[in-house]
Design a protein around this motif. Structure first.
Motif, short mmCIF file in Angstrom:
data_model
loop_
_atom_site.label_atom_id
_atom_site.label_comp_id
_atom_site.label_asym_id
_atom_site.label_seq_id
_atom_site.Cartn_x
_atom_site.Cartn_y
_atom_site.Cartn_z
N SER A 1 20.97 95.25 23.88
CA SER A 1 21.72 94.64 24.96
C SER A 1 21.09 94.99 26.30
CB SER A 1 23.16 95.15 24.97
OG SER A 1 23.81 94.81 23.79
N VAL A 2 21.24 94.10 27.22
CA VAL A 2 20.85 94.34 28.61
C VAL A 2 22.08 94.01 29.44
CG1 VAL A 2 19.38 93.65 30.52
CG2 VAL A 2 18.43 93.79 28.22
N MET A 3 22.59 95.00 30.16
CA MET A 3 23.81 94.85 30.93
C MET A 3 23.58 95.22 32.39
SD MET A 3 26.53 94.04 29.10
CE MET A 3 26.69 93.67 27.38
N VAL A 4 24.27 94.53 33.28
CA VAL A 4 24.35 94.92 34.68
C VAL A 4 25.77 95.42 34.88
CG1 VAL A 4 24.28 94.11 37.06
CG2 VAL A 4 22.63 93.23 35.40
N ASN A 5 25.89 96.68 35.30
CA ASN A 5 27.20 97.32 35.41
C ASN A 5 27.57 97.59 36.86
OD1 ASN A 5 27.53 97.59 32.56
ND2 ASN A 5 26.10 99.30 32.62
N ALA A 6 28.87 97.57 37.13
CA ALA A 6 29.41 97.99 38.42
C ALA A 6 30.39 99.12 38.14
CB ALA A 6 30.12 96.83 39.10
N LEU A 7 30.19 100.24 38.82
CA LEU A 7 31.05 101.41 38.62
C LEU A 7 31.77 101.75 39.91
CD1 LEU A 7 28.54 103.65 36.64
CD2 LEU A 7 30.43 102.33 35.71
N TYR A 8 33.01 102.19 39.80
CA TYR A 8 33.80 102.60 40.95
C TYR A 8 34.25 104.03 40.76
CZ TYR A 8 37.50 102.92 44.40
OH TYR A 8 38.29 103.33 45.44
N ASP A 9 33.83 104.92 41.67
CA ASP A 9 34.25 106.32 41.63
C ASP A 9 35.61 106.46 42.30
OD1 ASP A 9 31.94 107.20 40.40
OD2 ASP A 9 30.93 107.74 42.26
N THR A 27 23.60 90.22 24.76
CA THR A 27 23.64 91.06 23.57
C THR A 27 22.95 90.33 22.43
OG1 THR A 27 25.70 92.09 24.25
CG2 THR A 27 25.15 92.23 21.94
N GLN A 28 22.00 90.98 21.78
CA GLN A 28 21.31 90.40 20.64
C GLN A 28 21.78 91.11 19.37
OE1 GLN A 28 17.08 91.05 20.41
NE2 GLN A 28 16.80 89.31 19.06
N LEU A 29 22.11 90.33 18.37
CA LEU A 29 22.50 90.87 17.07
C LEU A 29 21.56 90.31 16.03
CD1 LEU A 29 24.64 92.59 15.63
CD2 LEU A 29 25.92 90.50 15.23
N VAL A 30 20.97 91.19 15.21
CA VAL A 30 20.01 90.79 14.19
C VAL A 30 20.55 91.18 12.82
CG1 VAL A 30 17.66 91.09 13.31
CG2 VAL A 30 18.08 91.10 15.78
N TRP A 31 20.64 90.20 11.93
CA TRP A 31 20.98 90.44 10.52
C TRP A 31 19.68 90.24 9.75
CZ3 TRP A 31 26.21 89.99 8.11
CH2 TRP A 31 27.22 90.17 9.04
N GLY A 32 19.07 91.33 9.32
CA GLY A 32 17.82 91.24 8.57
C GLY A 32 18.09 91.04 7.09
N ASP A 33 17.05 90.77 6.33
CA ASP A 33 17.23 90.52 4.90
C ASP A 33 17.58 91.78 4.12
OD1 ASP A 33 13.79 90.23 3.79
OD2 ASP A 33 14.83 91.80 4.83
N ASN A 34 17.83 92.87 4.84
CA ASN A 34 18.31 94.07 4.17
C ASN A 34 19.82 94.04 3.99
OD1 ASN A 34 18.92 94.33 6.84
ND2 ASN A 34 18.34 96.46 7.01
N ILE A 51 21.66 85.59 20.26
CA ILE A 51 21.86 86.22 21.57
C ILE A 51 23.07 85.56 22.20
CG2 ILE A 51 20.91 86.63 23.87
CD1 ILE A 51 18.12 86.56 22.59
N ARG A 52 24.00 86.37 22.67
CA ARG A 52 25.22 85.87 23.29
C ARG A 52 25.45 86.61 24.60
NH1 ARG A 52 24.28 83.18 19.59
NH2 ARG A 52 25.60 82.44 17.89
N MET A 53 26.20 85.96 25.49
CA MET A 53 26.64 86.64 26.72
C MET A 53 27.64 87.71 26.33
SD MET A 53 25.17 85.63 29.46
CE MET A 53 26.27 86.34 30.65
N GLY A 79 31.42 93.93 23.91
CA GLY A 79 31.61 92.80 23.01
C GLY A 79 30.93 91.55 23.55
N THR A 80 31.14 90.45 22.85
CA THR A 80 30.55 89.18 23.27
C THR A 80 31.65 88.15 23.51
OG1 THR A 80 30.25 88.51 20.97
CG2 THR A 80 28.38 89.57 22.06
N PHE A 81 31.35 87.17 24.34
CA PHE A 81 32.30 86.11 24.63
C PHE A 81 32.39 85.11 23.48
CE2 PHE A 81 31.03 87.52 28.93
CZ PHE A 81 32.28 87.85 29.41
N ASP A 82 31.28 84.87 22.80
CA ASP A 82 31.23 83.90 21.70
C ASP A 82 30.96 84.62 20.39
OD1 ASP A 82 31.54 81.63 23.38
OD2 ASP A 82 29.41 81.73 23.89
N ASP A 83 31.34 83.98 19.29
CA ASP A 83 31.11 84.53 17.96
C ASP A 83 29.69 84.24 17.49
OD1 ASP A 83 33.79 85.16 18.04
OD2 ASP A 83 34.40 83.44 16.83
#
Length: 118
Positions: A1-9, A27-34, A51-53, A79-83
């Motif tokens: 995953s590659v995320m841009v985060n905003a944090l508030y202290d 977010t990338q999810l890989v289902w390999g042949d294993n 790859i999903r948002m 999590g992801t917005f789409d399945d």
């Protein structure tokens, strides 16, 4: 995953600082042949990727070791917005509407490049 985060202290005026945040990214999810289901005469093999948002929620606390350095501990749910859907090697045996979500705990060291707080 590659995320841009905003944090508030949440500044409580002491060494302990709680914080909250959120993030958006990909977010990338890989289902390999294993990944196999061997309970059939011909085992189903799932092989695919997508790859999903994605989104992320963050909550944690940091402790100021000195004015420039703090140690932090936080929990994150992502999590992801789409399945996701992945085909199977046996016709009609695909993975559909897979909802991806993870939970993690992170420990980190924060360094302030700006001027020290008064």
């Amino acid at each position: 995953s590659v995320m841009v985060n905003a944090l508030y202290d949440v500044d409580l005026g002491g060494r302990v600082t709680p914080y909250v945040g959120d993030g958006l990214g990909g977010t990338q999810l890989v289902w390999g042949d294993n990944f196999r289901v061997p309970t059939q005469a011909a085992p189903t093999v799932y092989d695919g990727e997508g790859i999903r948002m994605g989104w992320q929620g963050i909550g944690g606390v940091s402790y100021a070791v000195n004015p420039k350095v703090a140690v932090a501990l936080d929990g994150r749910i992502k999590g992801t917005f789409d399945d996701y859907s992945f085909p199977g090697s046996v016709r009609g045996r695909g993975v559909t509407r897979f909802k991806h979500q993870t939970r993690s705990v992170f420990a980190s060291v924060r360094y302030s490049f700006g001027s020290a707080r008064p």
